[in-house]
Scaffold this motif. Structure first.
Motif, PDB file in Angstrom:
ATOM      1  N   PRO A   1      11.267  25.697   0.928  1.00 18.67           N
ATOM      2  CA  PRO A   1      10.097  25.240   0.606  1.00 18.67           C
ATOM      3  C   PRO A   1       9.104  26.081  -0.143  1.00 18.67           C
ATOM      4  O   PRO A   1       8.921  27.146   0.459  1.00 18.67           O
ATOM      5  N   GLY A   2       8.195  25.331  -0.822  1.00 18.64           N
ATOM      6  CA  GLY A   2       7.197  25.980  -1.276  1.00 18.64           C
ATOM      7  C   GLY A   2       5.980  26.010  -0.600  1.00 18.64           C
ATOM      8  O   GLY A   2       4.784  26.725  -1.159  1.00 18.64           O
ATOM      9  N   GLY A   3       6.060  25.426   0.582  1.00 16.81           N
ATOM     10  CA  GLY A   3       4.856  25.267   1.543  1.00 16.81           C
ATOM     11  C   GLY A   3       5.254  24.680   2.840  1.00 16.81           C
ATOM     12  O   GLY A   3       6.625  24.566   3.240  1.00 16.81           O
ATOM     13  N   GLY A   4       4.279  24.344   3.722  1.00 20.69           N
ATOM     14  CA  GLY A   4       4.684  23.705   4.818  1.00 20.69           C
ATOM     15  C   GLY A   4       5.241  24.383   5.986  1.00 20.69           C
ATOM     16  O   GLY A   4       4.828  25.829   5.930  1.00 20.69           O
TER      17      GLY A   4
ATOM     18  N   ARG B   1       0.733  -1.287  -0.069  1.00 21.55           N
ATOM     19  CA  ARG B   1      -0.107   0.049   0.099  1.00 21.55           C
ATOM     20  C   ARG B   1       0.864   1.432  -0.049  1.00 21.55           C
ATOM     21  O   ARG B   1       1.970   1.156   0.380  1.00 21.55           O
ATOM     22  N   VAL B   2       0.248   2.390  -0.410  1.00 20.07           N
ATOM     23  CA  VAL B   2       1.081   3.535  -0.378  1.00 20.07           C
ATOM     24  C   VAL B   2       0.105   4.429   0.450  1.00 20.07           C
ATOM     25  O   VAL B   2      -0.983   4.932   0.205  1.00 20.07           O
ATOM     26  N   ILE B   3       0.899   4.853   1.581  1.00 18.89           N
ATOM     27  CA  ILE B   3       0.276   5.778   2.447  1.00 18.89           C
ATOM     28  C   ILE B   3       0.603   7.161   2.259  1.00 18.89           C
ATOM     29  O   ILE B   3       1.854   7.620   2.115  1.00 18.89           O
ATOM     30  N   GLU B   4      -0.498   8.028   1.810  1.00 20.49           N
ATOM     31  CA  GLU B   4      -0.012   9.164   1.513  1.00 20.49           C
ATOM     32  C   GLU B   4      -0.656  10.256   2.523  1.00 20.49           C
ATOM     33  O   GLU B   4      -1.745  10.732   2.706  1.00 20.49           O
ATOM     34  N   ASP B   5       0.426  10.874   3.254  1.00 18.46           N
ATOM     35  CA  ASP B   5       0.057  11.710   4.151  1.00 18.46           C
ATOM     36  C   ASP B   5       0.055  13.430   3.686  1.00 18.46           C
ATOM     37  O   ASP B   5       1.175  13.680   3.221  1.00 18.46           O
ATOM     38  N   ILE B   6      -0.997  14.012   3.551  1.00 22.18           N
ATOM     39  CA  ILE B   6      -1.091  15.117   3.110  1.00 22.18           C
ATOM     40  C   ILE B   6      -1.397  16.495   4.084  1.00 22.18           C
ATOM     41  O   ILE B   6      -2.009  17.283   3.906  1.00 22.18           O
ATOM     42  N   ALA B   7      -0.605  16.154   5.182  1.00 22.61           N
ATOM     43  CA  ALA B   7      -0.936  17.146   6.266  1.00 22.61           C
ATOM     44  C   ALA B   7      -0.766  18.375   5.884  1.00 22.61           C
ATOM     45  O   ALA B   7      -1.441  19.261   6.092  1.00 22.61           O
ATOM     46  N   TYR B   8       0.285  18.729   5.024  1.00 18.38           N
ATOM     47  CA  TYR B   8       0.670  19.943   4.612  1.00 18.38           C
ATOM     48  C   TYR B   8       0.147  20.623   3.240  1.00 18.38           C
ATOM     49  O   TYR B   8       0.561  21.751   2.860  1.00 18.38           O
ATOM     50  N   ARG B   9      -0.694  19.747   2.498  1.00 17.58           N
ATOM     51  CA  ARG B   9      -1.005  20.023   1.238  1.00 17.58           C
ATOM     52  C   ARG B   9      -1.546  21.597   1.112  1.00 17.58           C
ATOM     53  O   ARG B   9      -1.363  22.457   0.247  1.00 17.58           O
ATOM     54  N   GLU B  10      -2.318  21.782   2.019  1.00 20.05           N
ATOM     55  CA  GLU B  10      -3.068  23.306   1.852  1.00 20.05           C
ATOM     56  C   GLU B  10      -2.286  24.524   2.375  1.00 20.05           C
ATOM     57  O   GLU B  10      -2.641  25.692   2.087  1.00 20.05           O
ATOM     58  N   LEU B  11      -1.059  24.226   2.950  1.00 19.92           N
ATOM     59  CA  LEU B  11      -0.127  25.249   3.271  1.00 19.92           C
ATOM     60  C   LEU B  11       0.984  25.356   2.264  1.00 19.92           C
ATOM     61  O   LEU B  11       2.195  25.545   2.482  1.00 19.92           O
ATOM     62  N   ARG B  12       0.314  25.819   1.070  1.00 21.85           N
ATOM     63  CA  ARG B  12       1.127  26.131  -0.108  1.00 21.85           C
ATOM     64  C   ARG B  12       1.069  27.695  -0.245  1.00 21.85           C
ATOM     65  O   ARG B  12       0.206  28.268  -0.128  1.00 21.85           O
ATOM     66  N   TYR B  13       2.417  27.951  -0.702  1.00 26.22           N
ATOM     67  CA  TYR B  13       2.875  29.504  -0.717  1.00 26.22           C
ATOM     68  C   TYR B  13       3.078  29.915  -2.035  1.00 26.22           C
ATOM     69  O   TYR B  13       3.167  31.131  -2.401  1.00 26.22           O
ATOM     70  N   ASP B  14       3.718  29.034  -2.722  1.00 30.12           N
ATOM     71  CA  ASP B  14       3.973  29.205  -4.147  1.00 30.12           C
ATOM     72  C   ASP B  14       3.441  28.227  -5.001  1.00 30.12           C
ATOM     73  O   ASP B  14       3.262  26.929  -4.666  1.00 30.12           O
TER      74      ASP B  14
ATOM     75  N   PHE C   1      -6.970  18.186   9.975  1.00 29.30           N
ATOM     76  CA  PHE C   1      -7.230  19.771  10.226  1.00 29.30           C
ATOM     77  C   PHE C   1      -6.342  20.390  11.004  1.00 29.30           C
ATOM     78  O   PHE C   1      -6.327  21.563  11.466  1.00 29.30           O
ATOM     79  N   SER C   2      -5.249  19.669  11.683  1.00 22.09           N
ATOM     80  CA  SER C   2      -4.664  20.053  12.750  1.00 22.09           C
ATOM     81  C   SER C   2      -3.419  21.081  12.214  1.00 22.09           C
ATOM     82  O   SER C   2      -2.932  21.992  12.800  1.00 22.09           O
ATOM     83  N   LYS C   3      -2.981  20.677  11.084  1.00 26.60           N
ATOM     84  CA  LYS C   3      -1.878  21.617  10.314  1.00 26.60           C
ATOM     85  C   LYS C   3      -2.657  22.708   9.808  1.00 26.60           C
ATOM     86  O   LYS C   3      -2.147  23.808   9.760  1.00 26.60           O
ATOM     87  N   SER C   4      -3.594  22.568   8.881  1.00 22.28           N
ATOM     88  CA  SER C   4      -4.143  23.625   8.115  1.00 22.28           C
ATOM     89  C   SER C   4      -5.219  24.388   8.805  1.00 22.28           C
ATOM     90  O   SER C   4      -5.065  25.653   8.801  1.00 22.28           O
ATOM     91  N   PHE C   5      -5.694  23.894   9.800  1.00 21.48           N
ATOM     92  CA  PHE C   5      -6.997  24.815  10.214  1.00 21.48           C
ATOM     93  C   PHE C   5      -6.489  25.118  11.784  1.00 21.48           C
ATOM     94  O   PHE C   5      -6.648  26.389  11.910  1.00 21.48           O
ATOM     95  N   SER C   6      -6.182  24.308  12.586  1.00 24.02           N
ATOM     96  CA  SER C   6      -5.941  24.682  13.942  1.00 24.02           C
ATOM     97  C   SER C   6      -5.215  23.464  14.484  1.00 24.02           C
ATOM     98  O   SER C   6      -5.766  22.325  14.596  1.00 24.02           O
ATOM     99  N   PRO C   7      -3.854  23.732  15.213  1.00 24.42           N
ATOM    100  CA  PRO C   7      -3.352  22.724  15.835  1.00 24.42           C
ATOM    101  C   PRO C   7      -3.840  22.083  16.734  1.00 24.42           C
ATOM    102  O   PRO C   7      -3.584  20.655  16.955  1.00 24.42           O
ATOM    103  N   GLY C   8      -4.969  22.651  17.639  1.00 20.53           N
ATOM    104  CA  GLY C   8      -5.298  22.056  18.586  1.00 20.53           C
ATOM    105  C   GLY C   8      -6.672  21.331  18.389  1.00 20.53           C
ATOM    106  O   GLY C   8      -7.236  20.550  19.238  1.00 20.53           O
ATOM    107  N   ILE C   9      -7.010  21.111  17.293  1.00 18.20           N
ATOM    108  CA  ILE C   9      -8.384  20.603  17.149  1.00 18.20           C
ATOM    109  C   ILE C   9      -8.258  19.198  16.917  1.00 18.20           C
ATOM    110  O   ILE C   9      -9.252  18.442  17.336  1.00 18.20           O
TER     111      ILE C   9
ATOM    112  N   ARG D   1      -6.099  33.128   5.313  1.00 15.14           N
ATOM    113  CA  ARG D   1      -5.569  33.701   6.371  1.00 15.14           C
ATOM    114  C   ARG D   1      -4.218  33.230   6.970  1.00 15.14           C
ATOM    115  O   ARG D   1      -3.068  33.719   7.013  1.00 15.14           O
ATOM    116  N   LEU D   2      -4.305  31.731   7.103  1.00 13.02           N
ATOM    117  CA  LEU D   2      -3.062  31.194   7.680  1.00 13.02           C
ATOM    118  C   LEU D   2      -1.951  31.226   6.747  1.00 13.02           C
ATOM    119  O   LEU D   2      -0.988  31.357   6.906  1.00 13.02           O
ATOM    120  N   ARG D   3      -2.385  30.845   5.436  1.00 17.10           N
ATOM    121  CA  ARG D   3      -1.486  30.780   4.221  1.00 17.10           C
ATOM    122  C   ARG D   3      -0.608  32.058   4.324  1.00 17.10           C
ATOM    123  O   ARG D   3       0.657  32.148   4.186  1.00 17.10           O
TER     124      ARG D   3
END
Lengths: 306, 306
Positions: A227-230, A103-116, A139-147, A196-198
């Motif tokens: 890095p272009g994001g993260g 299997r391929v486990i694709e962790d997209i934790a930072y996908r939405e934190l793209r700056y370029d 949603f802990s990386k993109s929206f709110s770490p504590g969620i 706003r976070l981006r």
């Protein structure tokens, strides 16, 4: 997911370096993590093949259960798996699967934190038969770490077993947080908040890169990637500088008020050689002014230890 | 905690019946759960001794790592471990400990949901050397089910290992919820909220007991216990009535709109015989009117299957 896929002694392939917390999870499950050569376009498919070849020759191919990849702005290097490599990785996983699928486990934790640049298709979207890729989102990386609310997309046959396993481990997700996220998504406030976070994180990244140009560029043999994001910047120092927790730099940096994560933590014991001269910086929490001050301290610490 | 204390093949002793979710966790860890005779004052210390004696004779004493007990209003029976038995349980655990201690895991999930009588001292408070009892508390039962914030008190030597293990499993607690609970506790609103819940749950329990007197008491061989707290009522039916998910009653009850938890789920495969004629009712979510209607349906279902 790993607990469901793997028995003790099974093997998971990963990048070098890779997400350090997942290495703790694998060690806990007595799963062997083996890293594969990785460049600034992500894991190298030909090296992935070579590793599987080597494992097959050692009669260990049947123990390989998954390839774990952070496919966007990975932790710690900020590398995104290149578009043209994505299909190749899936093809390799398919080609080397025997009775039990790799299997391929694709962790997209930072996908939405793209700056370029523009978003690229996920591995999941290339998995036409929906039987290979396990996508892990949060949603802990993109929206709110504590969620601490995440989500996944799994091949149908894995949904039941993974949910059972999840229940054995956490006895149920925090319903309160799921309702909160539901309200955020239903009320259309999600995208605006991410934007706003981006914006805020992009400014912090740029502050760190500007400070790196000023404080680190004049130092011999110090390199870093843009890095272009993260949330991270990976810094390589001259080979003789030991960035480990017992090394000189770590303590001198602490005295300067700078805490970095030693690069060696991001390498499993098997596979690619562990780099002992690298470190991970995070620009997530600090203000731009704090980042500039920290980078000055780090520059002084490196100079003192070089 | 179990993951830290136990290797596969290790043994944990528990009541009969015991909390069903912990049995899933133990199975997942390949830990052997062995139940010990339990009456309406909790686990029977002399039977605990007899079980340990038997395990010692089979040369398995070194595999016993813990005794797991829900010490207040347990799930599923609503039984509270009698005060005079508490010291006895600790003494037995102490007496039979060899190289590795037999720990006592005290789950106090329902302690604050007391509707009758006075609180009694915890096992923890009797553990003078603070090296035997692991106390597990939660705000999910007392304060709000969706909050998923808990807490523990551990012997000093276990704090580090358990926190490491926790990090490998959950990658960190929901910080947002911890802050919410902190605000509740700091603002002194906690006790008032618990008192309100106690009041509401007491009324629901009484509604269920009143309905049981009306609907179940006339039926032959149907018995139940009156819990002084918690969320559950344990009902025993005539021995020939199978309450299992494949049995007739389960489906007839469902048709009546009643979902119960089959009693057999609360017994591990080793130890006391699994009771197949019992069921657990919960009065936590339903309104008093809904409880009365449900009990009428359950009464009809039992009558139809007796």
């Amino acid at each position: 997911v790993l607990d469901t896929l793997c028995d003790p002694g099974d093997i998971v392939l990963c990048t070098a370096p890779t997400y350090l917390v997942i290495l703790g999870t694998m060690a806990n499950l007595r799963v062997r993590a083996i890293s594969v050569r990785t460049d600034d376009e992500g894991i190298v498919p030909s090296d992935l093949t070579a590793t599987l070849q080597r494992l097959a020759a050692a009669n260990e191919l049947s123990r390989v259960k998954a390839i774990y990849l952070v496919t966007y702005f990975d932790n710690p290097r900020g590398v995104t798996l290149a578009t043209q490599r994505r299909q190749q990785v899936l093809d390799v996983a398919c080609k080397w699967s025997r009775q039990s699928k790799i299997r391929v486990i694709e962790d997209i934790a930072y996908r939405e934190l793209r700056y370029d640049g523009e978003d690229v298709p996920s591995l999941l979207s290339l998995d036409k038969e929906a039987d290979r890729v396990i996508l892990a989102g949060t949603f802990s990386k993109s929206f709110s770490p504590g969620i601490r609310v995440g989500w996944g997309v799994l091949p149908a046959e894995l949904i039941g077993p993974v949910l059972d396993q999840k229940g054995n481990i956490d006895f149920g997700s925090p319903n309160f947080n799921q309702h909160a996220m539901y309200q955020v998504l239903a009320s259309d406030r999600y995208d605006a908040h991410i934007e706003r976070l981006r914006h805020a994180y992009r400014a912090k990244r740029d502050a760190m890169l500007t400070a790196a140009d000023q404080e680190l560029a004049p130092l011999d043999g110090v390199h870093w990637e843009i890095p272009g994001g993260g949330l991270y910047i990976w810094v390589e120092l001259p080979e003789h500088v030991d960035t480990g927790p017992q090394g000189q730099l770590f303590n001198v940096a602490l005295e300067e008020g700078v805490l970095y994560v030693p690069g060696e933590f991001f390498f499993p014991s098997e596979g690619e050689p562990r780099q002992t001269n690298c470190l991970r910086l995070s620009f997530g929490v600090q203000t731009p002014a704090g980042i500039a001050a920290g980078m000055r301290g780090l520059g002084r610490a490196i100079q003192a230890c070089s």
